[in-house]
Design a protein around this motif. Structure first.
Motif, PDB file in Angstrom:
ATOM      1  N   LYS A  90       0.416  -0.976   0.364  1.00 60.21           N
ATOM      2  CA  LYS A  90      -0.318  -0.164  -0.033  1.00 60.21           C
ATOM      3  C   LYS A  90       0.853   1.437   0.221  1.00 60.21           C
ATOM      4  O   LYS A  90       0.255   2.180  -0.291  1.00 60.21           O
ATOM      5  CB  LYS A  90      -1.301   0.105   1.035  1.00 60.21           C
ATOM      6  CG  LYS A  90      -2.206  -0.407   0.880  1.00 60.21           C
ATOM      7  CD  LYS A  90      -3.440   0.160   0.897  1.00 60.21           C
ATOM      8  CE  LYS A  90      -3.970  -1.356   0.078  1.00 60.21           C
ATOM      9  NZ  LYS A  90      -5.470  -0.819   1.687  1.00 60.21           N
ATOM     10  N   MET A  93       2.300   1.807  -3.643  1.00 57.70           N
ATOM     11  CA  MET A  93       1.327   1.885  -4.641  1.00 57.70           C
ATOM     12  C   MET A  93       0.736   3.482  -4.063  1.00 57.70           C
ATOM     13  O   MET A  93       1.055   4.206  -5.214  1.00 57.70           O
ATOM     14  CB  MET A  93       0.055   1.591  -4.698  1.00 57.70           C
ATOM     15  CG  MET A  93      -0.481   0.005  -4.691  1.00 57.70           C
ATOM     16  SD  MET A  93      -1.573  -0.436  -4.969  1.00 57.70           S
ATOM     17  CE  MET A  93      -1.679  -1.774  -3.099  1.00 57.70           C
ATOM     18  N   CYS A  97       2.055   6.838  -7.243  1.00 57.95           N
ATOM     19  CA  CYS A  97       0.775   7.459  -7.292  1.00 57.95           C
ATOM     20  C   CYS A  97       1.318   9.347  -7.241  1.00 57.95           C
ATOM     21  O   CYS A  97       0.952  10.145  -7.922  1.00 57.95           O
ATOM     22  CB  CYS A  97      -0.970   7.320  -6.889  1.00 57.95           C
ATOM     23  SG  CYS A  97      -1.292   5.483  -7.369  1.00 57.95           S
ATOM     24  N   VAL A 108       3.671  -4.830  -6.282  1.00 62.72           N
ATOM     25  CA  VAL A 108       3.315  -5.229  -4.682  1.00 62.72           C
ATOM     26  C   VAL A 108       2.654  -7.010  -5.249  1.00 62.72           C
ATOM     27  O   VAL A 108       2.258  -6.958  -5.572  1.00 62.72           O
ATOM     28  CB  VAL A 108       2.114  -4.477  -5.608  1.00 62.72           C
ATOM     29  CG1 VAL A 108       0.652  -4.357  -4.346  1.00 62.72           C
ATOM     30  CG2 VAL A 108       1.878  -3.127  -6.209  1.00 62.72           C
ATOM     31  N   PRO A 113      -5.328  -2.551  -4.579  1.00 60.02           N
ATOM     32  CA  PRO A 113      -6.006  -1.462  -3.901  1.00 60.02           C
ATOM     33  C   PRO A 113      -7.418  -0.719  -3.086  1.00 60.02           C
ATOM     34  O   PRO A 113      -8.693  -0.471  -4.248  1.00 60.02           O
ATOM     35  CB  PRO A 113      -5.609  -0.556  -5.157  1.00 60.02           C
ATOM     36  CG  PRO A 113      -5.607  -0.935  -6.580  1.00 60.02           C
ATOM     37  CD  PRO A 113      -5.300  -2.843  -5.793  1.00 60.02           C
ATOM     38  N   THR A 200       4.274  -1.891 -13.760  1.00 58.82           N
ATOM     39  CA  THR A 200       3.459  -2.549 -12.733  1.00 58.82           C
ATOM     40  C   THR A 200       3.109  -3.947 -12.587  1.00 58.82           C
ATOM     41  O   THR A 200       2.517  -4.370 -13.231  1.00 58.82           O
ATOM     42  CB  THR A 200       2.208  -1.731 -12.123  1.00 58.82           C
ATOM     43  OG1 THR A 200       1.792  -0.706 -12.156  1.00 58.82           O
ATOM     44  CG2 THR A 200       1.923  -2.221 -10.543  1.00 58.82           C
ATOM     45  N   ILE A 219      -7.788  -1.864  -9.820  1.00 60.20           N
ATOM     46  CA  ILE A 219      -5.920  -2.076 -10.326  1.00 60.20           C
ATOM     47  C   ILE A 219      -5.661  -0.940 -11.593  1.00 60.20           C
ATOM     48  O   ILE A 219      -4.934  -0.406 -11.237  1.00 60.20           O
ATOM     49  CB  ILE A 219      -5.647  -3.542 -10.268  1.00 60.20           C
ATOM     50  CG1 ILE A 219      -5.844  -4.254  -8.825  1.00 60.20           C
ATOM     51  CG2 ILE A 219      -4.011  -3.475 -10.788  1.00 60.20           C
ATOM     52  CD1 ILE A 219      -5.042  -6.051  -8.737  1.00 60.20           C
ATOM     53  N   HIS A 222      -6.460   2.411 -11.564  1.00 67.07           N
ATOM     54  CA  HIS A 222      -5.565   2.952 -10.672  1.00 67.07           C
ATOM     55  C   HIS A 222      -3.692   3.147 -11.672  1.00 67.07           C
ATOM     56  O   HIS A 222      -2.984   3.684 -11.128  1.00 67.07           O
ATOM     57  CB  HIS A 222      -5.234   2.361  -9.005  1.00 67.07           C
ATOM     58  CG  HIS A 222      -6.416   3.234  -8.557  1.00 67.07           C
ATOM     59  ND1 HIS A 222      -6.365   4.141  -8.030  1.00 67.07           N
ATOM     60  CD2 HIS A 222      -7.279   2.545  -8.032  1.00 67.07           C
ATOM     61  CE1 HIS A 222      -7.485   4.054  -7.352  1.00 67.07           C
ATOM     62  NE2 HIS A 222      -7.876   3.040  -7.124  1.00 67.07           N
ATOM     63  N   PHE A 223      -3.892   1.837 -11.500  1.00 66.70           N
ATOM     64  CA  PHE A 223      -2.983   1.444 -12.380  1.00 66.70           C
ATOM     65  C   PHE A 223      -2.928   1.085 -14.630  1.00 66.70           C
ATOM     66  O   PHE A 223      -2.738  -0.916 -13.991  1.00 66.70           O
ATOM     67  CB  PHE A 223      -2.089   0.457 -11.630  1.00 66.70           C
ATOM     68  CG  PHE A 223      -1.296   0.742 -10.058  1.00 66.70           C
ATOM     69  CD1 PHE A 223      -0.896   1.755 -10.287  1.00 66.70           C
ATOM     70  CD2 PHE A 223      -1.895   0.459  -8.865  1.00 66.70           C
ATOM     71  CE1 PHE A 223      -0.635   2.184  -8.545  1.00 66.70           C
ATOM     72  CE2 PHE A 223      -2.647   0.972  -7.601  1.00 66.70           C
ATOM     73  CZ  PHE A 223      -1.228   1.379  -7.751  1.00 66.70           C
TER      74      PHE A 223
END
Length: 256
Positions: A90, A93, A97, A108, A113, A200, A219, A222-223
């Motif tokens: 976390k 991540m 960001c 990760v 997330p 990622t 996921i 965000h990625f």
């Protein structure tokens, strides 16, 4: 400002490794040594209130991201591959960001997330029940902890944190008081608009329920450049349970 404690091994492009809740940098020594053998400079890092890093009443993902940013500045690291497991995932991540220019690649390990309800209460109850200053041996600590935690492997993981403050006096390296009070922070999610477009890789254990197939949509939100790989015969501690496969899936990603 205090700088996170670390163990730096190898030479080459930097990889920063962040352990999980109640863990320490030693949990990643085997993996870190292998990465160093592959030609990387590996930074095994103790996060605040863990290992040999400083203790603080402040404990949340924003301050842990700031800790990592300060650590990179202190060690003159302009950018690095960042790998985090569970709570460390976390942090990794959120760091990617908030500081995308400082993250070459993001790995990760077994965390998504999303929000996770508190689920460490039994462990914290057991640790608090030990009354560590009253016992004189690791065996006695294990015996008391066994009343709360049946799995030998989990107890061994936790009791790695025991150390002798002085002759006859044991204590934990982690800040049990603050971590017990602030446990809910570990389950918190990154921000709804947080975004990292770099390469990622998410890795999950096939026996773990921390990342489900349905999490992939979140996921990707965000990625967008994320891929998900599954490590066989492994639960949440996938790097310890199947290190060979963890390395075979992560090294090509880091090197490509």
């Amino acid at each position: 400002m205090e700088i996170l404690h670390s163990n730096i091994i190898g030479e080459g492009e930097p990889i920063l490794i962040l352990h999980g809740f109640l863990g320490m940098l030693d949990n990643w020594k085997t993996i870190g040594t292998k990465y160093a053998d592959e030609g990387f400079q590996v930074h095994l890092i103790d996060q605040r209130n863990h290992g040999k890093s400083f203790h603080s009443p402040q404990f949340n993902y924003d301050v842990m991201v700031a800790d990592l940013n300060r650590y990179m500045s202190h060690h003159n690291i302009p950018s690095a591959t960042v790998l985090g497991h569970s709570m460390g995932g976390k942090v990794a991540m959120l760091f990617a960001c908030k500081h995308p220019e400082k993250v070459e690649k993001l790995l990760v390990a077994d965390i998504a997330p999303k929000y996770y309800p508190p689920h460490h209460q039994d462990i914290l109850n057991g640790l608090n029940a030990i009354k560590i200053r009253e016992i004189a041996s690791r065996q006695e600590a294990d015996k008391r902890l066994a009343a709360y935690i049946g799995q030998v492997g989990v107890r061994q993981f936790l009791l790695k944190n025991l150390y002798w403050v002085e002759k006859g006096v044991l204590d934990f390296r982690f800040n049990l008081e603050v971590l017990s009070e602030r446990m809910e922070e570990v389950g918190e999610n990154i921000g709804t608009t947080d975004f990292y477009a770099g390469p990622t890789l998410f890795l999950r254990g096939d026996k773990s329920e921390y990342i489900t197939d349905s999490d992939m949509m979140e996921i990707k939100k965000h990625f967008p450049n994320a891929t998900l790989e599954t490590i066989s015969n492994a639960g949440h501690w996938l790097h310890a349970e199947n290190p060979k496969q963890f390395l075979s899936k992560s090294i090509p990603f880091i090197k490509e």
